[in-house]
Design an enzyme around this catalytic site. Structure first.
Site, PDB file in Angstrom:
ATOM      1  N   ARG A   6       0.830  -1.215   0.000  1.00  0.00           N
ATOM      2  CA  ARG A   6       0.000   0.000   0.000  1.00  0.00           C
ATOM      3  C   ARG A   6       0.861   1.261   0.000  1.00  0.00           C
ATOM      4  NH1 ARG A   6      -5.182  -1.546   3.886  1.00  0.00           N
ATOM      5  NH2 ARG A   6      -6.466  -2.316   2.162  1.00  0.00           N
ATOM      6  N   LYS A  53     -18.021 -18.228   3.521  1.00  0.00           N
ATOM      7  CA  LYS A  53     -19.460 -18.138   3.795  1.00  0.00           C
ATOM      8  C   LYS A  53     -20.273 -17.448   2.714  1.00  0.00           C
ATOM      9  CE  LYS A  53     -19.084 -18.204   8.785  1.00  0.00           C
ATOM     10  NZ  LYS A  53     -19.248 -17.423  10.013  1.00  0.00           N
ATOM     11  N   GLY A 109      -8.286  -9.119   0.506  1.00  0.00           N
ATOM     12  CA  GLY A 109      -7.083  -9.549   1.227  1.00  0.00           C
ATOM     13  C   GLY A 109      -6.677 -10.989   0.967  1.00  0.00           C
ATOM     14  N   GLY A 115     -12.357  -4.536   1.712  1.00  0.00           N
ATOM     15  CA  GLY A 115     -13.778  -4.233   1.851  1.00  0.00           C
ATOM     16  C   GLY A 115     -14.325  -3.349   0.736  1.00  0.00           C
TER      17      GLY A 115
END
Ligand code: 3PG
Ligand code: MG
Length: 397
Positions: A36, A198, A355, A378
């Site tokens: 980053r 999930k 990630g 996100g």
């Protein structure tokens, strides 16, 4: 595209407040992955080249509006300095007020000021106009280069953009351009890989993707939930049995939208979840009662490779199996390799983010062969879900 880039801005002699994402992983006081940091350098250099003075705004961790010394951005200074080489890095102990004003006023020509963690102020996460005004008072122009924080409507990502002439930095520009090419107006057929544990955390994602892509390849633990939804027993595998109705709805929606969903036809099962555990390959319908599915099998991988070969665009979020431990990384590695090869040959535009996904592609050694790897977790997910990102929406041309 409604936003401006650095090319559209006059920065000569101006202080550019640049929102960056320096939320890097650290261990024992050292930055363990400087990706980053490295990716904001072109923006900083371009601002300097245009005669501007870059002042960096960033958050670190989640201090929740109080000063938490362990979350000071000062600890990132050495890594930022190393990435910037000859450009001097100075640090100010607050992102507003006296310390910030003094540091900015003292700036030389080949210098960057990093301001302390914006989240030390409670107003940051409240998108507080007063805090935004305090930050805006330090500069002339606002540059947002933090795509990975653009899903947050915070004072340094949203409110501040309303107070100054603004534009996207180079990393933000690259992210938005790549994502537009992958899902905004992509070359068809478009394939998406969605993996991970999930269904419940990726419901909005699956619901949006089936209306946009031609092929949806589902892997990881969430594939088990889809198998259960089709009446297939999965033994001790991770599966969300309360989500099977939702899975059926997604399958129906895909059918109506002309999206083909691909589930594993064969599976790799084991009795224990550990490195090198004894495993066997079975048809997807034959998971023993005492075993768990930890990866997709070779027949599934061959099928995925064929889908990739027949596609022009690929978007990838989430691993196909338990990629952290071998041999359950095999399907992810092989599919990633195939995507990398096709991209190198020029027949596929491949974009990945999140990630876990980036970690998996790095582990497979193919991240640099993809067309674009997002720096976001996100924010990438919310963007793939079709949501407006407040930090992007507020940038006006
Ligand atoms: C990230 O690391 O994903 C971004 O910096 C956003 O951080 P957050 O999830 O704490 O808002
Ligand atoms: Mg996050």
């Amino acid at each position: 595209m409604a936003w401006k880039s650095l090319d559209d801005m006059d920065l000569n002699g101006k202080v550019a407040l640049v929102r960056v994402d320096l939320n890097v992983p650290m261990s024992g006081g050292e930055v363990t992955d400087a990706t980053r940091i490295e990716r904001i350098i072109p923006t900083v250099r371009d601002i300097l080249a245009k005669g501007g003075k870059p002042v960096l705004l960033a958050h670190f961790g989640r201090p929740k509006g109080t000063v938490v010394p362990e979350m000071s951005l000062e600890q990132v200074v050495p890594a930022l300095q190393a990435a910037l080489g000859d450009v001097k890095v100075s640090f100010a102990s607050d992102c507003i007020g006296g310390p910030a004003k003094t540091a900015v006023a003292a700036m030389g020509g080949n210098e960057v000021v990093l301001l302390e963690n914006t989240r030390f102020h409670a107003g940051e996460e409240k998108n507080d106009a007063m805090l935004a005004a305090g930050m805006a008072a330090l500069g002339d122009v606002y540059v947002n280069d933090a795509f990975s924080a653009a899903h947050r409507a915070h004072a340094s990502t949203e409110a501040i953009a309303r107070l100054l002439p603004n534009c996207a930095g180079r990393l933000m520009q690259a992210e938005l351009t790549a994502l537009e090419a992958a899902l905004g107006s992509p070359a068809h057929p478009v394939a998406a890989v969605v993996g991970g544990a999930k269904v419940s955390t990726k419901l909005d994602l699956l619901g949006n993707l089936v209306t946009k892509v031609d092929h949806l390849i589902i892997g990881g633990g969430m594939a088990n939930t889809f198998l259960v939804a089709q009446g297939i027993e999965v033994g001790k595998s991770l599966a969300e049995r309360d989500m099977t109705e939702t899975a059926v709805e997604i399958l129906d929606k895909a059918k109506q939208s002309g999206c083909t969903i691909h589930l594993p036809s064969d599976i790799v099962v084991a009795r224990e979840f550990k490195e090198g555990a004894a495993s066997e390959v079975l048809p997807a319908s034959a998971c023993p009662e005492d075993a768990m599915i930890l990866d997709a099998g070779p027949e599934s991988v061959a099928h995925i490779a064929e889908v990739f070969t027949n596609s022009r665009t690929l978007i990838w979020n989430g691993p196909l199996g338990a990629f952290e431990i071998s041999p359950f990384d095999a399907a992810t590695n092989a599919a990633a390799q195939k995507a990398g090869d096709l991209t190198r040959d020029g027949s596929l535009v491949s974009v990945a983010g999140g990630g876990d996904t980036v970690a998996a592609l790095n582990k497979a050694g193919v991240a640099d062969q993809f067309t674009y790897i997002s720096s976001a977790g996100g924010a990438f997910l919310e963007w793939m879900e079709g949501k407006d990102l407040p930090g992007v929406a507020v940038l006006k041309g």
